[in-house]
Enzyme design. Structure first.
Site, PDB file in Angstrom:
ATOM      1  N   ASP A 100      -7.943  -5.384   0.154  1.00 47.51           N
ATOM      2  CA  ASP A 100      -8.424  -6.184  -0.968  1.00 47.51           C
ATOM      3  C   ASP A 100      -8.099  -7.659  -0.820  1.00 47.51           C
ATOM      4  O   ASP A 100      -8.779  -8.514  -1.379  1.00 47.51           O
ATOM      5  CB  ASP A 100      -7.811  -5.670  -2.285  1.00 47.51           C
ATOM      6  CG  ASP A 100      -8.294  -4.270  -2.595  1.00 47.51           C
ATOM      7  OD1 ASP A 100      -9.490  -4.034  -2.451  1.00 47.51           O
ATOM      8  OD2 ASP A 100      -7.463  -3.422  -2.956  1.00 47.51           O
ATOM      9  N   HIS A 158       0.855  -1.188   0.000  1.00 49.07           N
ATOM     10  CA  HIS A 158       0.000   0.000   0.000  1.00 49.07           C
ATOM     11  C   HIS A 158       0.886   1.231   0.000  1.00 49.07           C
ATOM     12  O   HIS A 158       1.927   1.242   0.646  1.00 49.07           O
ATOM     13  CB  HIS A 158      -0.907   0.018   1.234  1.00 49.07           C
ATOM     14  CG  HIS A 158      -2.052   0.953   1.087  1.00 49.07           C
ATOM     15  ND1 HIS A 158      -1.947   2.287   1.363  1.00 49.07           N
ATOM     16  CD2 HIS A 158      -3.314   0.739   0.656  1.00 49.07           C
ATOM     17  CE1 HIS A 158      -3.108   2.862   1.114  1.00 49.07           C
ATOM     18  NE2 HIS A 158      -3.959   1.951   0.692  1.00 49.07           N
TER      19      HIS A 158
HETATM   20  N1  ACO Z   1       4.132  -7.938  -4.794  1.00 51.29           N
HETATM   21  C1  ACO Z   1       5.474  -7.973  -4.937  1.00 51.29           C
HETATM   22  N2  ACO Z   1       6.282  -6.893  -4.846  1.00 51.29           N
HETATM   23  C2  ACO Z   1       5.698  -5.708  -4.583  1.00 51.29           C
HETATM   24  C3  ACO Z   1       4.305  -5.579  -4.412  1.00 51.29           C
HETATM   25  C4  ACO Z   1       3.507  -6.744  -4.509  1.00 51.29           C
HETATM   26  N3  ACO Z   1       2.193  -6.694  -4.357  1.00 51.29           N
HETATM   27  N4  ACO Z   1       3.995  -4.306  -4.163  1.00 51.29           N
HETATM   28  C5  ACO Z   1       5.147  -3.614  -4.185  1.00 51.29           C
HETATM   29  N5  ACO Z   1       6.187  -4.478  -4.429  1.00 51.29           N
HETATM   30  C6  ACO Z   1       7.613  -4.132  -4.473  1.00 51.29           C
HETATM   31  C7  ACO Z   1       7.974  -3.377  -5.740  1.00 51.29           C
HETATM   32  O1  ACO Z   1       8.383  -4.244  -6.766  1.00 51.29           O
HETATM   33  C8  ACO Z   1       9.096  -2.493  -5.240  1.00 51.29           C
HETATM   34  O2  ACO Z   1      10.236  -3.305  -5.119  1.00 51.29           O
HETATM   35  P1  ACO Z   1      11.726  -2.681  -5.403  1.00 51.29           P
HETATM   36  O3  ACO Z   1      11.905  -1.626  -4.348  1.00 51.29           O
HETATM   37  O4  ACO Z   1      12.644  -3.830  -5.293  1.00 51.29           O
HETATM   38  O5  ACO Z   1      11.649  -2.095  -6.792  1.00 51.29           O
HETATM   39  C9  ACO Z   1       8.673  -2.105  -3.829  1.00 51.29           C
HETATM   40  O6  ACO Z   1       7.848  -3.211  -3.379  1.00 51.29           O
HETATM   41  C10 ACO Z   1       7.891  -0.787  -3.734  1.00 51.29           C
HETATM   42  O7  ACO Z   1       6.759  -0.876  -4.624  1.00 51.29           O
HETATM   43  P2  ACO Z   1       6.097   0.399  -5.342  1.00 51.29           P
HETATM   44  O8  ACO Z   1       5.323  -0.102  -6.512  1.00 51.29           O
HETATM   45  O9  ACO Z   1       7.146   1.438  -5.565  1.00 51.29           O
HETATM   46  O10 ACO Z   1       5.110   0.913  -4.211  1.00 51.29           O
HETATM   47  P3  ACO Z   1       3.887   1.912  -4.399  1.00 51.29           P
HETATM   48  O11 ACO Z   1       3.649   2.524  -3.070  1.00 51.29           O
HETATM   49  O12 ACO Z   1       4.125   2.835  -5.549  1.00 51.29           O
HETATM   50  O13 ACO Z   1       2.691   0.944  -4.822  1.00 51.29           O
HETATM   51  C11 ACO Z   1       0.819  -0.521  -4.722  1.00 51.29           C
HETATM   52  C12 ACO Z   1       1.665   0.534  -3.985  1.00 51.29           C
HETATM   53  C13 ACO Z   1       0.376   0.024  -6.088  1.00 51.29           C
HETATM   54  C14 ACO Z   1      -0.439  -0.799  -3.902  1.00 51.29           C
HETATM   55  C15 ACO Z   1       1.662  -1.801  -4.899  1.00 51.29           C
HETATM   56  O14 ACO Z   1       2.064  -2.291  -3.637  1.00 51.29           O
HETATM   57  C16 ACO Z   1       0.917  -2.907  -5.673  1.00 51.29           C
HETATM   58  O15 ACO Z   1       0.956  -2.906  -6.920  1.00 51.29           O
HETATM   59  N6  ACO Z   1       0.216  -3.845  -4.956  1.00 51.29           N
HETATM   60  C17 ACO Z   1      -0.572  -4.863  -5.610  1.00 51.29           C
HETATM   61  C18 ACO Z   1      -1.924  -4.307  -6.049  1.00 51.29           C
HETATM   62  C19 ACO Z   1      -2.854  -4.034  -4.879  1.00 51.29           C
HETATM   63  O16 ACO Z   1      -3.002  -4.849  -3.976  1.00 51.29           O
HETATM   64  N7  ACO Z   1      -3.504  -2.861  -4.920  1.00 51.29           N
HETATM   65  C20 ACO Z   1      -4.475  -2.461  -3.921  1.00 51.29           C
HETATM   66  C21 ACO Z   1      -4.016  -1.282  -3.126  1.00 51.29           C
HETATM   67  S1  ACO Z   1      -5.141  -0.951  -1.820  1.00 51.29           S
HETATM   68  C22 ACO Z   1      -6.409  -0.115  -2.544  1.00 51.29           C
HETATM   69  O17 ACO Z   1      -6.348   0.546  -3.544  1.00 51.29           O
HETATM   70  C23 ACO Z   1      -7.692  -0.220  -1.871  1.00 51.29           C
END
Ligand code: ACO
Length: 427
Positions: free
Chosen positions: A373, A316
């Protein structure tokens, strides 16, 4: 030096720029950078707005480090256990919990307003069979603005409330009709004898003529625990400060567009799987994983920097310790599993993913925890709600947040059109 200011030094020529620090009632204060470009000729660069407050707001507070969420100062745990979704709607919109009389009047008003203009039905007929309910939901919400064009200019506080109550009441019907259309079934009109949340389940499940039949495995009956679970899901989704879809609602609203068109834009923004669409993707992913034995393989894929695969329902932007909404839903899942037959295979896969990810260095280091979620998908599956309706259910819960935020932005005399700048790198 003024202690309530922030100084920036341009190291190229040692020019100093001083900006006021704005007080916050909770959480981080903010540096007022609104004159930065005018004074320095530079833009601030912050893609994705990770360090930028786009507005000030009195509605919802999140402390991502502590896993804290409050609506109008009330902790989410209190609201989810001691109140229902309509109380929360009233609280967000009216800035106070309703008295007994206000609660009854609000409930009756929403029941009365749940019906759609008949003309809107023709629009549904024009969509192809199997259209995704989110597409229909967005189109029908825009179309609603044609029936209530007068909401383009609201004058009294009462005008604002009528507009807001109307959309909150109608969105479940719009969503239920979208679902009925997507499965080729006849539309079920709202039943004024049913409460907000029960009515929605009824419109999804009833047979033409409105009867809810009990099948041999009991699927069609609406149980109290199902109403409670869905009502809690609505409550937990009601608002979440300046997330992607709310920012879209405020941006569209800032141009002077019709409020229902702004809500429709929020619906579109919510659909993506990085936002509200994640609940549908969680279940798709659990089904793709297929069995407990495959979990480790998919965890490895999620950790592989060369593989785009991500664990849906994990991570998140704001919550970096735990998502308080997920905690409440995890408890709800336990309650439900005692009373309903949860899909045991899906539950086992979900539990294994959760336990591995919570102890794995990759996820710990990046502060990736199950978000709302992750649990809502499994709970909605146990309520026999089809996957395509998960994100529309998020929409139903979030509509009150969007419209409250829209009203706040409209009633701010200093509000500006949302118009960011760019760092141009082209020819
Ligand atoms: N699975 C594996 N790796 C992940 C995940 C995941 N679900 N989420 C983030 N990471 C990793 C990224 O690859 C990144 O790794 P790195 O530093 O080695 O490059 C690091 O964690 C940071 O991730 P970002 O994408 O930069 O984090 P951001 O805060 O921008 O994204 C988000 C947040 C979009 C929710 C992301 O965690 C994601 O895509 N999660 C899966 C989708 C999801 O569950 N969305 C629902 C959000 S809650 C809502 O809207 C109600």
């Amino acid at each position: 030096m003024n202690k309530n200011t922030f100084t920036l030094i341009d190291n190229r020529d040692q020019t100093e720029y001083e900006y006021p620090i704005l007080g916050a009632s909770r959480g981080p204060q903010a540096v007022d950078m609104s004159k930065f470009y005018q004074e320095s000729g530079l833009f601030s660069y912050d893609p994705g707005f990770t360090s930028t407050a786009n507005c000030s707001s009195e509605i919802t507070f999140i402390n991502g480090e502590k896993g804290e969420l409050r609506y109008r100062g009330h902790p989410i745990e209190e609201l989810a256990t001691k109140h229902n979704y309509l109380d929360v709607c009233y609280l967000l919109l009216h800035n106070k919990l309703p008295s007994k009389e206000e609660k009854v009047a609000f409930d009756l008003e929403l029941r009365h307003r749940a019906f759609l203009p008949e003309g809107l039905r023709n629009l549904y007929d024009s969509f192809p069979d199997n259209a995704h309910p989110m597409s229909i939901l967005s189109a029908a919400t825009t179309a609603l603005s044609t029936f209530y064009y007068e909401h383009l200019s609201l004058e009294t506080q009462e005008d604002y409330y009528v507009m807001a109550h109307r959309i909150i009441a109608k969105i479940p019907t719009i969503a239920a009709f979208a679902y009925r259309k997507s499965i080729g079934a006849s539309y079920i009109y709202p039943d004024i004898d049913k409460s907000f949340t029960e009515n929605f389940l009824y419109m999804l499940r009833a047979y033409p003529g409105g009867k809810l039949k009990l099948t041999p495995n009991g699927h069609q009956e609406i149980k109290d625990i199902e109403i409670k679970a869905l009502d809690t899901i609505f409550t937990l989704h009601a608002d979440h400060e300046q997330n992607a879809s709310t920012t879209v609602v405020r941006s569209v609203g800032s141009t002077g567009a019709h409020p229902y068109v702004a809500i429709s834009s929020g619906i579109s923004a919510l659909w993506g799987r990085a936002h509200g669409g994640a609940n549908e993707s969680v279940i798709e992913q659990l089904r793709l994983i297929g069995s407990v034995e495959n979990v480790e393989k998919y965890i490895a894929k999620a950790k592989d920097p060369n593989d785009p695969f991500r664990l849906m329902g994990f991570g998140h932007r704001v919550y970096k310790n735990f998502d308080p909404r997920a905690k409440i839903l995890k408890q709800m899942q336990v309650e439900l599993s005692k009373e309903l037959n949860l899909d045991s295979e899906l539950m086992q896969i979900a539990q294994k993913i959760e336990s591995i990810a919570l102890s794995d260095e990759y996820f710990i280091e990046r502060k990736l925890y199950p978000n709302i979620d992750f649990y809502s998908g499994v709970i909605l599956t146990s309520l026999k709600i089809p996957r395509e309706m998960f994100t529309p259910i998020f929409v139903i819960g979030r509509t009150v947040g969007w419209i409250t935020q829209w009203i706040e932005s409209k009633q701010n005399p200093k509000a500006k059109i949302v118009r960011p700048r760019q760092l141009y790198t082209g020819e």
